[in-house]
Design a protein around this motif. Structure first.
Motif, PDB file in Angstrom:
ATOM      1  N   LYS A  87       0.815  -1.155   0.045  1.00 36.76           N
ATOM      2  CA  LYS A  87       0.016   0.181  -0.122  1.00 36.76           C
ATOM      3  C   LYS A  87       0.973   1.284   0.005  1.00 36.76           C
ATOM      4  CE  LYS A  87      -3.194   2.760   0.203  1.00 36.76           C
ATOM      5  NZ  LYS A  87      -3.804   3.058  -1.089  1.00 36.76           N
ATOM      6  N   THR A 138      -5.877  -2.123   4.973  1.00 38.39           N
ATOM      7  CA  THR A 138      -5.521  -2.735   3.435  1.00 38.39           C
ATOM      8  C   THR A 138      -5.992  -4.209   3.382  1.00 38.39           C
ATOM      9  OG1 THR A 138      -3.371  -1.422   3.281  1.00 38.39           O
ATOM     10  CG2 THR A 138      -3.967  -2.960   1.334  1.00 38.39           C
ATOM     11  N   GLY A 169     -10.377  -4.097   3.863  1.00 42.62           N
ATOM     12  CA  GLY A 169     -10.889  -3.516   2.549  1.00 42.62           C
ATOM     13  C   GLY A 169     -11.258  -1.835   2.767  1.00 42.62           C
ATOM     14  N   TYR A 182      -8.732   0.367   2.592  1.00 43.87           N
ATOM     15  CA  TYR A 182      -7.847   0.859   1.286  1.00 43.87           C
ATOM     16  C   TYR A 182      -7.816  -0.355   0.116  1.00 43.87           C
ATOM     17  CZ  TYR A 182      -6.045   4.024   4.542  1.00 43.87           C
ATOM     18  OH  TYR A 182      -5.696   5.465   5.461  1.00 43.87           O
ATOM     19  N   LYS A 183      -7.730   0.144  -0.799  1.00 49.21           N
ATOM     20  CA  LYS A 183      -7.258  -0.861  -1.814  1.00 49.21           C
ATOM     21  C   LYS A 183      -5.869  -1.036  -1.806  1.00 49.21           C
ATOM     22  CE  LYS A 183     -11.331  -1.869  -4.823  1.00 49.21           C
ATOM     23  NZ  LYS A 183     -12.047  -2.370  -3.885  1.00 49.21           N
ATOM     24  N   ASP A 192      -2.075  -1.762  -3.646  1.00 50.56           N
ATOM     25  CA  ASP A 192      -1.416  -1.383  -4.906  1.00 50.56           C
ATOM     26  C   ASP A 192      -0.954  -2.604  -5.198  1.00 50.56           C
ATOM     27  OD1 ASP A 192      -2.078   1.504  -4.680  1.00 50.56           O
ATOM     28  OD2 ASP A 192      -0.804   1.633  -3.317  1.00 50.56           O
ATOM     29  N   THR A 210      -8.619 -10.297  -2.362  1.00 50.49           N
ATOM     30  CA  THR A 210      -7.910  -8.983  -2.560  1.00 50.49           C
ATOM     31  C   THR A 210      -8.812  -7.725  -2.946  1.00 50.49           C
ATOM     32  OG1 THR A 210      -6.280 -10.472  -3.188  1.00 50.49           O
ATOM     33  CG2 THR A 210      -5.765  -8.330  -3.594  1.00 50.49           C
ATOM     34  N   GLY A 211      -8.831  -6.609  -2.227  1.00 46.86           N
ATOM     35  CA  GLY A 211      -9.418  -5.494  -2.696  1.00 46.86           C
ATOM     36  C   GLY A 211     -11.037  -5.626  -2.254  1.00 46.86           C
ATOM     37  N   SER A 212     -11.401  -6.708  -1.889  1.00 47.76           N
ATOM     38  CA  SER A 212     -12.825  -6.590  -1.281  1.00 47.76           C
ATOM     39  C   SER A 212     -13.175  -5.458  -0.077  1.00 47.76           C
ATOM     40  CB  SER A 212     -13.107  -7.985  -0.524  1.00 47.76           C
ATOM     41  OG  SER A 212     -13.234  -8.936  -1.351  1.00 47.76           O
ATOM     42  N   PRO A 213     -14.276  -4.640  -0.361  1.00 48.01           N
ATOM     43  CA  PRO A 213     -14.672  -3.552   0.483  1.00 48.01           C
ATOM     44  C   PRO A 213     -15.048  -4.136   1.749  1.00 48.01           C
ATOM     45  CG  PRO A 213     -16.451  -4.145  -1.000  1.00 48.01           C
ATOM     46  CD  PRO A 213     -15.431  -5.127  -1.457  1.00 48.01           C
TER      47      PRO A 213
END
Ligand SMILES: Nc1ncnc2c1ncn2[C@@H]1O[C@H](COP(=O)(O)OP(=O)(O)OP(=O)(O)O)[C@@H](O)[C@H]1O
Length: 250
Positions: A10, A47, A50, A52-53, A55, A67-70
């Motif tokens: 991140k 991160t 969820g 933060y998304k 990087d 990964t990237g789930s809210p």
């Protein structure tokens, strides 16, 4: 492993707050994440959960790539941070506060639960669960008390109890013993251990007070400047030269 990260990254502009962090949290364990101020612990947890998304890198929860789930999706899956649970209602009792944190409260979807019997079943199950949780947390004698009349340790335990009522499988605690006296701090950690043993709950805990926390946890990851610099049992971490340097400043 209930939670795994693989080279999670991140960034904030030019700053790499979380730099290829790979950790694993064993199901039914208490895992501690330590490190000096600003090393990236909160950003890492944000991160994973969820907020933060990422990087770069991957997050796996209960074997699934999330990964990237809210935040709310992670919560639905049972990855709960206590701040996601609304603050206690100070005019309600401890029991009522636990009941209000229960998930799928039929009051939320009236049409699905028109039949009174389903209300009844639901309420009885929820009360049973709340009583079981209050027993483990040593809160049963306070069941009809307002949280405001209890000490800081009890409030922290209510917060954890409410996370449990919400169906959490893994709970992330951000400095659970900050600002409480040593006796209450030991009490909080003893109850976290009980929840691990009796409800098979998994904890990931950020904490600075290592003198207390290291006595209760199963495994430790130490972060410094966005990276994991050491991992191991509490004994191994307490003896680790690099960790001591970072904490004591060489
Ligand atoms: N939203 C943000 N925007 C920009 N920089 C940030 C943001 N959040 C954190 N940082 C920076 O990222 C780095 C890691 O911060 P973070 O809060 O994750 O550390 P921490 O280990 O949790 O610290 P503490 O123990 O003090 O809570 C720091 O340099 C911080 O200034």
């Amino acid at each position: 492993m209930i939670l795994k990260t693989d080279k999670l990254v991140k960034r904030f502009g030019g700053l790499i707050a979380v730099n290829e962090v790979s950790i694993g949290v064993e199901e039914g364990s208490i895992t501690l994440l330590i490190g000096p101020n600003g090393c990236g612990k909160t950003t890492f947890v944000n991160t994973v959960s969820g907020y933060y998304k990422p990087d770069g890198g991957k997050v796996y929860f209960m074997g699934e790539d999330v990964t990237g789930s809210p935040l709310h999706k992670m919560y639905e899956k049972g990855f709960v941070r206590t701040f996601q649970i609304p603050s206690p209602f100070l005019q309600l009792s401890v029991l009522e506060n636990l009941l209000l944190a229960a998930r799928n409260n039929p009051g939320e979807s009236f049409t699905k639960h028109l039949l009174k019997s389903s209300w009844k079943n639901y309420e009885m199950e929820a009360v049973d669960r709340a009583v079981q949780i209050m027993k483990i947390l040593g809160l049963e004698s306070y069941w009809d008390k307002e949280p405001a009349s209890l000490d800081a340790g009890a409030l922290k335990l209510i917060e954890i109890g409410r996370a449990l009522m919400s169906g959490a499988k893994m709970v992330v605690l951000d400095e659970p013993i900050a600002g409480v006296n040593p006796k209450l701090a030991h009490n909080i950690f003893s109850h976290i251990v009980k929840l691990r043993d009796e409800m098979k709950l998994t904890f990931l805990i950020i904490e600075h007070r290592l003198d207390i926390a290291l006595k209760y946890v199963d495994f430790v990851y130490a972060m410094h400047q966005g990276r994991i610099i050491a991992s191991g049992t509490p004994d191994e971490i307490a003896r680790n030269e690099q960790v001591r340097m970072v904490y004591i400043g060489g």
